[in-house]
Design a protein around this motif. Structure first.
Motif, short mmCIF file in Angstrom:
data_model
loop_
_atom_site.label_atom_id
_atom_site.label_comp_id
_atom_site.label_asym_id
_atom_site.label_seq_id
_atom_site.Cartn_x
_atom_site.Cartn_y
_atom_site.Cartn_z
N GLY A 212 2.29 -18.94 -6.23
CA GLY A 212 0.90 -18.89 -5.78
C GLY A 212 0.75 -18.39 -4.35
O GLY A 212 -0.21 -18.73 -3.67
N ASN A 213 1.70 -17.57 -3.90
CA ASN A 213 1.69 -17.07 -2.52
C ASN A 213 0.72 -15.90 -2.41
O ASN A 213 1.01 -14.79 -2.83
N HIS A 214 -0.45 -16.18 -1.83
CA HIS A 214 -1.47 -15.15 -1.62
C HIS A 214 -1.59 -14.78 -0.15
O HIS A 214 -2.63 -14.29 0.28
N ALA A 215 -0.51 -14.98 0.61
CA ALA A 215 -0.53 -14.63 2.02
C ALA A 215 -0.81 -13.14 2.18
O ALA A 215 -0.43 -12.34 1.31
N PRO A 216 -1.48 -12.74 3.26
CA PRO A 216 -1.86 -11.34 3.43
C PRO A 216 -0.68 -10.36 3.36
O PRO A 216 -0.84 -9.24 2.90
N GLY A 217 0.48 -10.78 3.81
CA GLY A 217 1.65 -9.91 3.78
C GLY A 217 2.42 -9.99 2.48
O GLY A 217 3.48 -9.36 2.35
N ASN A 218 1.94 -10.75 1.53
CA ASN A 218 2.62 -10.86 0.25
C ASN A 218 1.85 -10.17 -0.87
O ASN A 218 2.43 -9.70 -1.83
N THR A 219 0.53 -10.14 -0.76
CA THR A 219 -0.29 -9.51 -1.80
C THR A 219 -1.21 -8.48 -1.16
O THR A 219 -1.31 -8.39 0.06
N GLY A 220 -1.85 -7.73 -1.94
CA GLY A 220 -2.83 -6.77 -1.43
C GLY A 220 -2.20 -5.47 -0.98
O GLY A 220 -1.42 -4.85 -1.70
N GLY A 221 -2.52 -5.08 0.24
CA GLY A 221 -2.12 -3.79 0.77
C GLY A 221 -0.63 -3.52 0.75
O GLY A 221 -0.21 -2.39 0.49
N ILE A 222 0.16 -4.52 1.00
CA ILE A 222 1.61 -4.30 1.03
C ILE A 222 2.12 -3.93 -0.35
O ILE A 222 3.06 -3.13 -0.47
N LEU A 223 1.54 -4.49 -1.40
CA LEU A 223 1.96 -4.11 -2.75
C LEU A 223 1.61 -2.65 -3.04
O LEU A 223 2.42 -1.92 -3.61
N VAL A 224 0.43 -2.24 -2.65
CA VAL A 224 0.02 -0.85 -2.84
C VAL A 224 0.96 0.07 -2.05
O VAL A 224 1.45 1.07 -2.56
N TYR A 225 1.22 -0.29 -0.80
CA TYR A 225 2.12 0.50 0.05
C TYR A 225 3.52 0.58 -0.57
O TYR A 225 4.09 1.68 -0.68
N ASP A 226 4.08 -0.56 -0.95
CA ASP A 226 5.44 -0.58 -1.48
C ASP A 226 5.59 0.27 -2.74
O ASP A 226 6.65 0.86 -2.97
N VAL A 227 4.56 0.33 -3.55
CA VAL A 227 4.62 1.13 -4.78
C VAL A 227 4.35 2.61 -4.49
O VAL A 227 5.08 3.49 -4.93
N LEU A 228 3.29 2.89 -3.73
CA LEU A 228 2.86 4.27 -3.54
C LEU A 228 3.68 5.07 -2.55
O LEU A 228 3.88 6.28 -2.76
N ALA A 229 4.15 4.47 -1.47
CA ALA A 229 4.85 5.25 -0.44
C ALA A 229 6.01 6.05 -1.03
O ALA A 229 6.07 7.27 -0.84
N PRO A 230 6.92 5.43 -1.78
CA PRO A 230 7.99 6.26 -2.37
C PRO A 230 7.53 7.06 -3.58
O PRO A 230 7.96 8.21 -3.78
N ALA A 231 6.65 6.51 -4.40
CA ALA A 231 6.24 7.19 -5.64
C ALA A 231 5.56 8.52 -5.35
O ALA A 231 5.85 9.52 -6.01
N VAL A 232 4.67 8.55 -4.39
CA VAL A 232 3.96 9.79 -4.08
C VAL A 232 4.93 10.83 -3.53
O VAL A 232 4.84 12.01 -3.89
#
Length: 175
Positions: free
Chosen positions: A133-153
């Motif tokens: 249940g970790n919804h800390a700002p650095g665990n969910t949200g933007g970091i997930l998008v960044y972690d997936v998209l930065a290398p994929a793109v």
């Protein structure tokens, strides 16, 4: 934590993606060819999105490790130091991929290498989110998008550039 503060913290990693998109869009306005546009997009994505994003994490994990751990939802451990240097490796590779002399193959490999680390991190974030249940700002949200998209793109852009190059070579050979 209020909603605005949470959104600001969770959205910060997206800044690097936005800079890459805006920079590449501005630079490609008058590009003479599709190949030139892809080159610009690859360089901006490697340098701004992956390179600067990773360098920011290096600095943050070395200078404010307690805050970074808390932002992710953890207590500080020795891993913040290790994460800093893993991101330093990504930054160095990304800046190489952003150089004019980098090949499409190098850029694809940098994207794949970054993906191994960042996609693993994304899986860890999702696991913490669902299991703890970790919804800390650095665990969910933007970091997930960044972690997936930065290398994929970066991988997709390199692949498209490679296909375009192959198509151009085939067209020249058939003449």
């Amino acid at each position: 934590m209020d909603t605005f503060s949470y959104l600001a913290q969770t959205s910060f990693p997206l800044l690097w993606l936005l800079i890459a998109v805006v920079g590449a869009a501005v630079r490609t306005r008058h590009s003479p060819s599709r190949a030139a546009k892809l080159e610009i997009w690859q360089r901006w994505w490697a340098g701004a999105a992956l390179g600067c994003g990773s360098l920011w994490l290096v600095i943050a994990f070395l200078v404010i490790p307690d805050e970074m751990a808390a932002t992710i939802g953890f207590a500080r451990t020795p891993f913040e130091f290790e994460i800093a240097f893993a991101n330093l490796a990504l930054a160095v590779l990304a800046f190489r991929a952003a150089s004019p002399s980098a090949t499409t193959r190098e850029r694809a490999l940098v994207g794949l290498g970054a993906g191994m680390f960042l996609w693993g991190a994304a899986i860890g974030h999702v696991h913490q989110w669902l299991a703890a249940g970790n919804h800390a700002p650095g665990n969910t949200g933007g970091i997930l998008v960044y972690d997936v998209l930065a290398p994929a793109v970066l991988i997709v852009l390199a692949h498209r550039a490679q296909r375009l190059s192959g198509a151009n070579e085939s067209a020249h050979a058939s003449r």
